[in-house]
Design a protein around this motif. Structure first.
Motif, PDB file in Angstrom:
ATOM      1  N   LEU A  59      23.852  46.741  58.529  1.00  0.00           N
ATOM      2  CA  LEU A  59      24.164  46.482  59.904  1.00  0.00           C
ATOM      3  C   LEU A  59      22.957  46.506  60.853  1.00  0.00           C
ATOM      4  O   LEU A  59      23.543  46.463  62.379  1.00  0.00           O
ATOM      5  N   LYS A 100      22.761  43.253  63.186  1.00  0.00           N
ATOM      6  CA  LYS A 100      24.508  43.155  63.637  1.00  0.00           C
ATOM      7  C   LYS A 100      24.149  44.133  65.197  1.00  0.00           C
ATOM      8  O   LYS A 100      24.802  44.690  66.177  1.00  0.00           O
ATOM      9  N   ALA A 101      23.442  45.644  64.969  1.00  0.00           N
ATOM     10  CA  ALA A 101      22.567  46.472  65.860  1.00  0.00           C
ATOM     11  C   ALA A 101      22.218  45.817  66.835  1.00  0.00           C
ATOM     12  O   ALA A 101      23.096  46.637  67.697  1.00  0.00           O
ATOM     13  N   CYS A 118      24.536  43.966  69.416  1.00  0.00           N
ATOM     14  CA  CYS A 118      25.859  45.137  69.541  1.00  0.00           C
ATOM     15  C   CYS A 118      24.515  45.727  70.860  1.00  0.00           C
ATOM     16  O   CYS A 118      25.045  45.304  71.990  1.00  0.00           O
ATOM     17  N   ARG A 130      32.582  42.116  68.488  1.00  0.00           N
ATOM     18  CA  ARG A 130      31.835  44.216  68.669  1.00  0.00           C
ATOM     19  C   ARG A 130      33.207  44.802  68.291  1.00  0.00           C
ATOM     20  O   ARG A 130      32.696  45.874  67.305  1.00  0.00           O
ATOM     21  N   PHE A 160      32.632  45.204  64.823  1.00  0.00           N
ATOM     22  CA  PHE A 160      31.090  45.237  63.866  1.00  0.00           C
ATOM     23  C   PHE A 160      32.141  47.004  64.374  1.00  0.00           C
ATOM     24  O   PHE A 160      31.117  48.144  63.821  1.00  0.00           O
ATOM     25  N   GLU A 161      32.235  47.323  65.005  1.00  0.00           N
ATOM     26  CA  GLU A 161      32.975  49.331  65.220  1.00  0.00           C
ATOM     27  C   GLU A 161      33.839  49.104  64.398  1.00  0.00           C
ATOM     28  O   GLU A 161      34.075  51.152  64.114  1.00  0.00           O
ATOM     29  N   GLU A 163      33.216  48.607  61.241  1.00  0.00           N
ATOM     30  CA  GLU A 163      32.879  49.146  60.405  1.00  0.00           C
ATOM     31  C   GLU A 163      32.297  51.297  60.029  1.00  0.00           C
ATOM     32  O   GLU A 163      31.683  51.238  61.076  1.00  0.00           O
ATOM     33  N   HIS A 208      28.642  51.440  61.150  1.00  0.00           N
ATOM     34  CA  HIS A 208      28.096  51.242  62.627  1.00  0.00           C
ATOM     35  C   HIS A 208      27.317  52.100  63.678  1.00  0.00           C
ATOM     36  O   HIS A 208      25.865  51.876  64.188  1.00  0.00           O
ATOM     37  N   GLN A 209      27.696  53.391  62.999  1.00  0.00           N
ATOM     38  CA  GLN A 209      26.835  54.456  64.359  1.00  0.00           C
ATOM     39  C   GLN A 209      25.604  54.647  64.200  1.00  0.00           C
ATOM     40  O   GLN A 209      24.745  55.018  64.172  1.00  0.00           O
ATOM     41  N   ALA A 262      23.836  52.894  61.493  1.00  0.00           N
ATOM     42  CA  ALA A 262      23.091  51.522  62.122  1.00  0.00           C
ATOM     43  C   ALA A 262      22.343  51.158  63.515  1.00  0.00           C
ATOM     44  O   ALA A 262      21.393  51.519  63.706  1.00  0.00           O
TER      45      ALA A 262
END
Ligand code: FE2
Length: 182
Positions: free
Chosen positions: A99, A102-103, A106, A137, A140-141, A143, A146-147, A149
């Motif tokens: 990720l 993607k991060a 974002c 977004r 993604f959030e 996932e 995600h944090q 990443a």
């Protein structure tokens, strides 16, 4: 694409680490170890420190020389790495790696974040899909990692300093033995 075991991973990192990190004033190994050092300094979990160390190994899993983004190529290194590592390392390591691009997509919603990216990061961003829209977004959030990443990505951006000294390879790599699942 082949799955890697821990010996393969270490061999690739040690044999390719001296190569220059594309478009940056550091080698791949310096970039990897600086990213891990920043995660350690920030008090991150062992999984995130190891993810930081290995996040760019995917650049070595495809035969492209030089700076692919200059030739309009997205090497998809985040997916290559996550796939190659998943049989020997847990999701807490492979998912932040998968990720981390993607991060970036974002984080660039913030113009200040975009402004401090390196030239190569700005160029590759377009090839990676550009700034996320609100629907992307939201996905993604959702996932789980995600944090992690997003944190990895912040360490990644700061790990391009030729004067930044780190601990030895062994001190970070020891985490792989602790976290291995095979
Ligand atoms: Fe990186």
């Amino acid at each position: 694409m082949a799955q890697l075991n821990l010996n393969d991973i270490e061999r690739i990192m040690l044999s390719r680490g001296d190569e220059q990190y594309s478009g940056e004033p550091v080698s791949h190994m310096m970039h990897a170890m600086q990213t891990a050092a920043l995660a350690l300094q920030a008090g991150s979990s062992n999984s995130l420190i190891l993810a930081s160390l290995l996040h760019d190994i995917g650049h070595f899993l495809i035969d492209l020389s030089g700076t692919p983004s200059e030739r309009g190529i997205n090497d998809q290194h985040e997916y290559r790495a996550a796939h190659a590592l998943k049989s020997c390392l847990p999701k807490s390591v492979t998912e932040p790696i998968r990720l981390h691009v993607k991060a970036k997509r974002c984080l660039v919603c913030d113009p200040q974040y975009f402004a401090q990216l390196s030239e190569d990061s700005k160029r590759s961003l377009q090839l990676q899909g550009g700034t996320m829209n609100s629907a992307e977004r939201a996905v993604f959030e959702q996932e789980e990692f995600h944090q992690a990443a997003l944190e990895l990505r912040r360490f990644d951006d700061l790990a391009k300093d030729p004067s930044f000294e780190t601990q030895s390879w062994e001190s970070y790599w020891a985490l792989a033995e602790k976290l291995r699942i095979a």
